[in-house]
Write an enzyme that holds these catalytic residues in place. Sequence first.
Site, mmCIF file in Angstrom:
data_model
loop_
_atom_site.group_PDB
_atom_site.id
_atom_site.type_symbol
_atom_site.label_atom_id
_atom_site.label_comp_id
_atom_site.label_asym_id
_atom_site.label_seq_id
_atom_site.Cartn_x
_atom_site.Cartn_y
_atom_site.Cartn_z
ATOM 1 C CB SER A 1 -5.162 1.288 10.045
ATOM 2 O OG SER A 1 -5.057 2.247 11.130
ATOM 3 C CD GLU A 2 -8.618 4.164 10.150
ATOM 4 O OE1 GLU A 2 -9.518 3.551 10.058
ATOM 5 O OE2 GLU A 2 -7.741 4.058 10.967
ATOM 6 C CB THR A 3 -3.921 9.257 6.138
ATOM 7 O OG1 THR A 3 -3.098 8.265 5.955
ATOM 8 C CG2 THR A 3 -3.180 10.624 5.912
#
Length: 287
Positions: A46-48
């Site tokens: 979902s995020e980095t």
Amino acid sequence: MTDTEVLRYTAFSGDPDGGNPAGVVLDASGLDDAAMLEIAAGLGYSETAFLTGPPDGLGGPEGRSFTARYFSPKAEVPFCGHATIATAVALAERIGPGELLLATPAGTVPVSVAAEDGRLRATLTSVEPHTEDVGADDLAEALAALDWPQSDLDPAFPPRIAYAGARHLVLGAATRARLADLAYDFARLEALMRRLDLTTVQLVHRAGPAEFHARDPFPVGGVVEDPATGAAAAAFGAYARELGLVPEEAELTIHQGTDMGRPGVLTVGLRAGDPRVRVGGTAVRIP
């Protein structure tokens, strides 16, 4: 980009199969926006999070202050709680526990990392939060996209948009069964969220005075659901305190990811006289 070290951690769990996976790049100094987005899309989390050196004047402990940016597989987001927790633990494994200071697109975020019971635990302090009303037509559209009748809402939880670094629509589920049964119109909810500049929809059921279950649809990030959402937890803490649902000073526990098979636990700290919200949890590297 082939020389870039991309780490994989899961946040809000001590089990690599639990919590919310995040990519972590501790040295993104050689990456432009397109490269960061490519890495985030390739990971599919979902995020980095991507770290570079601190901006002039940030302050903070020597060698422990950074610029942090966050990318979903589709776009940059202003703030991500679980990727911040993951990054803080990854940093602490290399430079030791202690205080960190992150300059994010949403504002300055202090993070503290401490060793507890043989694990590293990170706690972030949000930017100053706020809430706002949601229009009746927008609420009706959100419920239609979720396929929730109005009667499935908990009347004790007035629908609001809450912010503590990113915007989230908070909806209270009347029953745990309602929360567990999540099957929504991805494109319809994404369109509404883009129009309202929402990062997730925070669906919450109250299990006790200070205990909650949550789920977070995240179509704008290119994923159906976020397993453990630190930014939404911070926003929810501010929302719950502002509406008098919890005391001004409290520690809340949010269980998230259970219905996805990736259980995680987020703690939300509220302090009297300080509008900011603290969100804490463990993180562990994914082999």
